[in-house]
Design a protein around this motif. Sequence first.
Motif, PDB file in Angstrom:
ATOM      1  N   SER A  11      21.508 -30.803  16.921  1.00 49.45           N
ATOM      2  CA  SER A  11      22.658 -30.879  16.002  1.00 49.45           C
ATOM      3  C   SER A  11      23.167 -29.485  15.645  1.00 49.45           C
ATOM      4  O   SER A  11      23.524 -29.211  14.493  1.00 49.45           O
ATOM      5  N   GLY A  12      23.168 -28.590  16.633  1.00 47.96           N
ATOM      6  CA  GLY A  12      23.678 -27.238  16.445  1.00 47.96           C
ATOM      7  C   GLY A  12      22.690 -26.253  15.866  1.00 47.96           C
ATOM      8  O   GLY A  12      23.005 -25.062  15.744  1.00 47.96           O
ATOM      9  N   VAL A  13      21.481 -26.693  15.523  1.00 47.81           N
ATOM     10  CA  VAL A  13      20.478 -25.836  14.898  1.00 47.81           C
ATOM     11  C   VAL A  13      19.498 -25.341  15.961  1.00 47.81           C
ATOM     12  O   VAL A  13      18.899 -26.146  16.686  1.00 47.81           O
ATOM     13  N   GLU A  14      19.322 -24.022  16.061  1.00 48.33           N
ATOM     14  CA  GLU A  14      18.377 -23.472  17.024  1.00 48.33           C
ATOM     15  C   GLU A  14      16.948 -23.813  16.627  1.00 48.33           C
ATOM     16  O   GLU A  14      16.579 -23.736  15.450  1.00 48.33           O
ATOM     17  N   CYS A  23      19.319 -32.183  22.983  1.00 45.91           N
ATOM     18  CA  CYS A  23      19.311 -30.730  23.089  1.00 45.91           C
ATOM     19  C   CYS A  23      20.225 -30.323  24.230  1.00 45.91           C
ATOM     20  O   CYS A  23      20.448 -31.089  25.157  1.00 45.91           O
ATOM     21  N   LEU A  24      20.724 -29.110  24.165  1.00 46.86           N
ATOM     22  CA  LEU A  24      21.505 -28.582  25.264  1.00 46.86           C
ATOM     23  C   LEU A  24      20.593 -28.253  26.428  1.00 46.86           C
ATOM     24  O   LEU A  24      19.432 -27.925  26.249  1.00 46.86           O
ATOM     25  N   ARG A  71      18.715 -26.545  20.971  1.00 38.55           N
ATOM     26  CA  ARG A  71      19.405 -26.820  19.714  1.00 38.55           C
ATOM     27  C   ARG A  71      19.383 -28.313  19.433  1.00 38.55           C
ATOM     28  O   ARG A  71      19.507 -29.124  20.350  1.00 38.55           O
ATOM     29  N   ASP A  89      23.946 -34.027  11.019  1.00 39.23           N
ATOM     30  CA  ASP A  89      24.981 -33.062  10.649  1.00 39.23           C
ATOM     31  C   ASP A  89      24.437 -31.640  10.553  1.00 39.23           C
ATOM     32  O   ASP A  89      25.127 -30.738  10.075  1.00 39.23           O
ATOM     33  N   GLY A  90      23.193 -31.430  11.006  1.00 43.00           N
ATOM     34  CA  GLY A  90      22.582 -30.111  10.940  1.00 43.00           C
ATOM     35  C   GLY A  90      21.881 -29.816   9.631  1.00 43.00           C
ATOM     36  O   GLY A  90      21.335 -28.716   9.455  1.00 43.00           O
TER      37      GLY A  90
END
Length: 358
Positions: free
Chosen positions: A343-346, A19-20, A341, A274-275
Amino acid sequence: MKHVLLRTSWQAIIGIFLCLPIFYSATSISTFNKDVEKDLWHVKAITPDGRFLDVKAIDQNGKIFSVKALEIDGNTHLMDIKALVGDHDDEMLPVKMLASGDAFFPIKAIGKNGEIYDIKAITHDNVKLDVKGVGRTGSVIQIKAISQYGMLFGIKAISPSGITHDVKGIKMTNLDVEAEINGVPIFAHIKAFPPPVNLGSDYILNVRMIHTDGVSFPVRAIDAAGVQHKVKAFYRHGNAYLLDVRAMIDGKNLPLAVMVSDDALSPVKAIGTDGQIYDIKAIGENGEIIDIKGTESLGNIIHIKAVQSDGSIHGVKAVSPTGVFYDVKGIKMNPALVEGRISGVEIRANIRALPQVR
């Protein structure tokens, strides 16, 4: 025995969760909701002969403040540790493990303007002992008071009725800086957990819906083609406090999360590298597909439930091969709607399995 904290970023044996880092204000996390019912547990260091040492926050002027574990609306799965400051102990500051180049990680309270309060255990003859992060098992970091002779004392949260929980550091990412609070970089959050049970060699637990009629059904991830994949909880690195919950898909072990949603009940999904999103469902009698949802939120915890089409609600547990039960929950470190997030998903919350509370 030397206690050395492994400071290199770690990678899970099974899957990768990233996660970020999170940035937020200490004042915003004093409580998640000012109207909720809150009970305070004492935070103490425990000496080998069974004595309790007060754990306190100390400001730059030497003023001493209480440190407490915060029980919100009866939630004792994962309790915040707070320093109670102000003239009437009416301001709650987060207690965190700071990012540091030291061998042991410092434990501090963080003020609303980024000011730092020392966290110390105080002996009966007024010697102030450092409280540090001293050793790591997976995502959990051991916290100890260190005596002037190098002895290590465990830190506990103790309820007014005498129930004890373990105070530990917890990491939700593999980053050296987990989050930033009022400009202060932190390495890990500090929480109070129920004591874990001995899982022995039960390294992989089954995730099941527990029906109120006393039967259980498997929880599965379902891909776009309708293929079902197993969902498991993993005990690893000797960490029995916080088990990863993963969907086993195409040779990968993918994290589960409570998703950001406007729905009254939040969706629970697995997230691919890959989200890609996978549904999480319980498979009932005769193949009935049953929703898994995030329901009530209490403090750091979001309850995870199986919700049938008739509205009936059932628990979701991780069950070891020898019959040990863990509670599957959404957990939050951040009061904002978006926890982070994957893989870019919130996501709204990560999903883990925790020891059951009494």
